[in-house]
Write a protein that holds these residues in place. Structure first.
Motif, short mmCIF file in Angstrom:
data_model
loop_
_atom_site.label_atom_id
_atom_site.label_comp_id
_atom_site.label_asym_id
_atom_site.label_seq_id
_atom_site.Cartn_x
_atom_site.Cartn_y
_atom_site.Cartn_z
N ARG A 83 -33.26 101.59 58.59
CA ARG A 83 -34.70 101.31 58.51
C ARG A 83 -35.54 102.56 58.81
N ASN A 84 -34.87 103.70 59.00
CA ASN A 84 -35.56 104.98 59.23
C ASN A 84 -36.44 104.94 60.50
N GLU A 85 -35.92 104.28 61.52
CA GLU A 85 -36.72 104.12 62.74
C GLU A 85 -36.59 105.31 63.69
N PHE A 86 -35.66 106.24 63.38
CA PHE A 86 -35.49 107.38 64.28
C PHE A 86 -36.16 108.64 63.77
N LEU A 87 -36.75 109.37 64.70
CA LEU A 87 -37.28 110.69 64.38
C LEU A 87 -36.11 111.61 64.07
N GLU A 88 -35.04 111.42 64.84
CA GLU A 88 -33.78 112.14 64.65
C GLU A 88 -32.71 111.33 65.34
N TRP A 89 -31.48 111.53 64.90
CA TRP A 89 -30.37 110.95 65.67
C TRP A 89 -29.17 111.87 65.50
N ALA A 90 -28.24 111.80 66.45
CA ALA A 90 -27.07 112.67 66.41
C ALA A 90 -25.91 112.00 67.12
N GLU A 91 -24.71 112.50 66.79
CA GLU A 91 -23.53 112.03 67.49
C GLU A 91 -23.17 113.08 68.54
N VAL A 92 -23.06 112.65 69.78
CA VAL A 92 -22.73 113.59 70.87
C VAL A 92 -21.51 113.01 71.60
N LEU A 93 -20.44 113.79 71.62
CA LEU A 93 -19.20 113.38 72.30
C LEU A 93 -18.80 111.93 71.96
N GLY A 94 -18.84 111.62 70.68
CA GLY A 94 -18.35 110.32 70.22
C GLY A 94 -19.34 109.17 70.29
N ASN A 95 -20.52 109.39 70.86
CA ASN A 95 -21.53 108.32 70.88
C ASN A 95 -22.75 108.75 70.09
N ARG A 96 -23.52 107.75 69.66
CA ARG A 96 -24.73 108.06 68.90
C ARG A 96 -25.96 107.94 69.78
N TYR A 97 -26.89 108.85 69.53
CA TYR A 97 -28.14 108.89 70.30
C TYR A 97 -29.28 109.07 69.31
N GLY A 98 -30.38 108.32 69.48
CA GLY A 98 -31.50 108.45 68.56
C GLY A 98 -32.84 108.40 69.26
N THR A 99 -33.77 109.22 68.77
CA THR A 99 -35.12 109.25 69.33
C THR A 99 -36.03 108.37 68.47
N PRO A 100 -36.66 107.34 69.07
CA PRO A 100 -37.58 106.52 68.27
C PRO A 100 -38.77 107.35 67.78
N ARG A 101 -39.28 107.03 66.59
CA ARG A 101 -40.43 107.79 66.07
C ARG A 101 -41.65 107.60 66.95
N PRO A 102 -42.22 108.69 67.47
CA PRO A 102 -43.42 108.52 68.29
C PRO A 102 -44.66 108.35 67.42
N ASP A 103 -45.67 107.66 67.97
CA ASP A 103 -46.94 107.52 67.27
C ASP A 103 -47.83 108.68 67.75
N LEU A 104 -47.80 109.79 67.00
CA LEU A 104 -48.44 111.02 67.47
C LEU A 104 -49.95 110.88 67.64
N LYS A 105 -50.57 110.12 66.71
CA LYS A 105 -52.03 109.94 66.81
C LYS A 105 -52.39 109.20 68.08
N LYS A 106 -51.60 108.16 68.37
CA LYS A 106 -51.86 107.35 69.56
C LYS A 106 -51.67 108.20 70.83
#
Ligand code: 5GP
Length: 223
Positions: A83-106
């Motif tokens: 659903r493209n909900e992450f600003l970015e995501w990556a796999e680190v040491l076998g687990n996945r981590y993702g940053t939710p998209r921030p509302d920059l204007k808000k």
């Protein structure tokens, strides 16, 4: 233009009492002391919030859902990727981590700055997605100290400590692509430095903080 200073002129964040809609990214090899540093600075700097990432790894005993991370299953994480909900995501040491998209204007409207505790892969992706994030790399004083800190934490086996150290060596080279580097000689000193960087960035006007050459080399390395 006549410069008339009055309350509400748009420079309130210069007082350090609120944020300016800035995105700070902090990266470090594991064991450098990043979690402690970020937690302390969030407590001390008004208008600074922690961006809570999503992860598929299991919570550690002292971690709280929604505060340290949002802990989700692999299938929930995968749906969020689709659903493209992450600003970015990556796999680190076998687990996945993702940053939710921030509302920059808000964030800007509410006078909030965000601090993202993400790895170097994530930092590169965010640099492509949003305008001028501020990149800060936290270094341990030496590899010897890092080794001692990892051993003393007592959460990893000797094999895991070795693995983290070899990752750390490679990761620390990425510090050259960051805008600021803090060496964690002592936590008090690192806290003061991080606070100073945040306050200075709130006062800075206009000039983009881009290390063009470093950024180019860095992106080329990443492909
Ligand atoms: P830990 O499992 O020790 O909390 O985190 C492991 C690594 O994942 C750390 O380097 C941390 O900065 C990184 N990390 C945490 N959240 C994110 C995220 O949302 N995106 C990326 N790319 N890395 C993250």
């Amino acid at each position: 233009m006549t410069f008339v200073y009055e309350k509400g002129f748009g420079f309130e964040h210069e007082m350090g009492e609120k944020g300016a809609g800035l995105i700070f990214i902090i990266s470090a090899p594991s064991g450098a002391g990043k979690t402690t540093l970020v937690k302390e600075v969030i407590k001390q700097v008004p208008g600074l919030q922690f961006s809570v990432s999503f992860t598929t790894r299991l919570p550690r005993p002292n971690e709280k859902e929604g505060k340290d991370y949002h802990f989700v299953s692999h299938s929930v994480f995968q749906k969020m990727v689709k659903r493209n909900e992450f600003l970015e995501w990556a796999e680190v040491l076998g687990n996945r981590y993702g940053t939710p998209r921030p509302d920059l204007k808000k964030l800007e409207a509410e006078g909030v700055d965000l601090i993202l505790d993400i790895d170097t892969q994530g930092a590169k992706k965010v640099m492509k997605e949003i305008d001028q994030p501020v990149l800060i790399y936290l270094l341990p004083p030496s590899l010897k100290v890092l080794r001692e800190r990892l051993m003393n934490r007592g959460v990893d086996s000797l094999e895991m400590v070795k693995f983290r150290l070899s990752n750390a060596r490679r990761d620390m080279e990425e510090a050259y692509g960051y805008h600021y580097v803090i060496v964690n000689h002592s936590i008090e000193d690192a806290i003061e430095k991080l606070k100073s960087i945040i306050l200075a960035e709130r006062c800075r006007r206009g000039k983009p903080l881009i290390l063009e050459e470093n950024k180019r080399q860095w992106e080329e390395k990443d492909g």
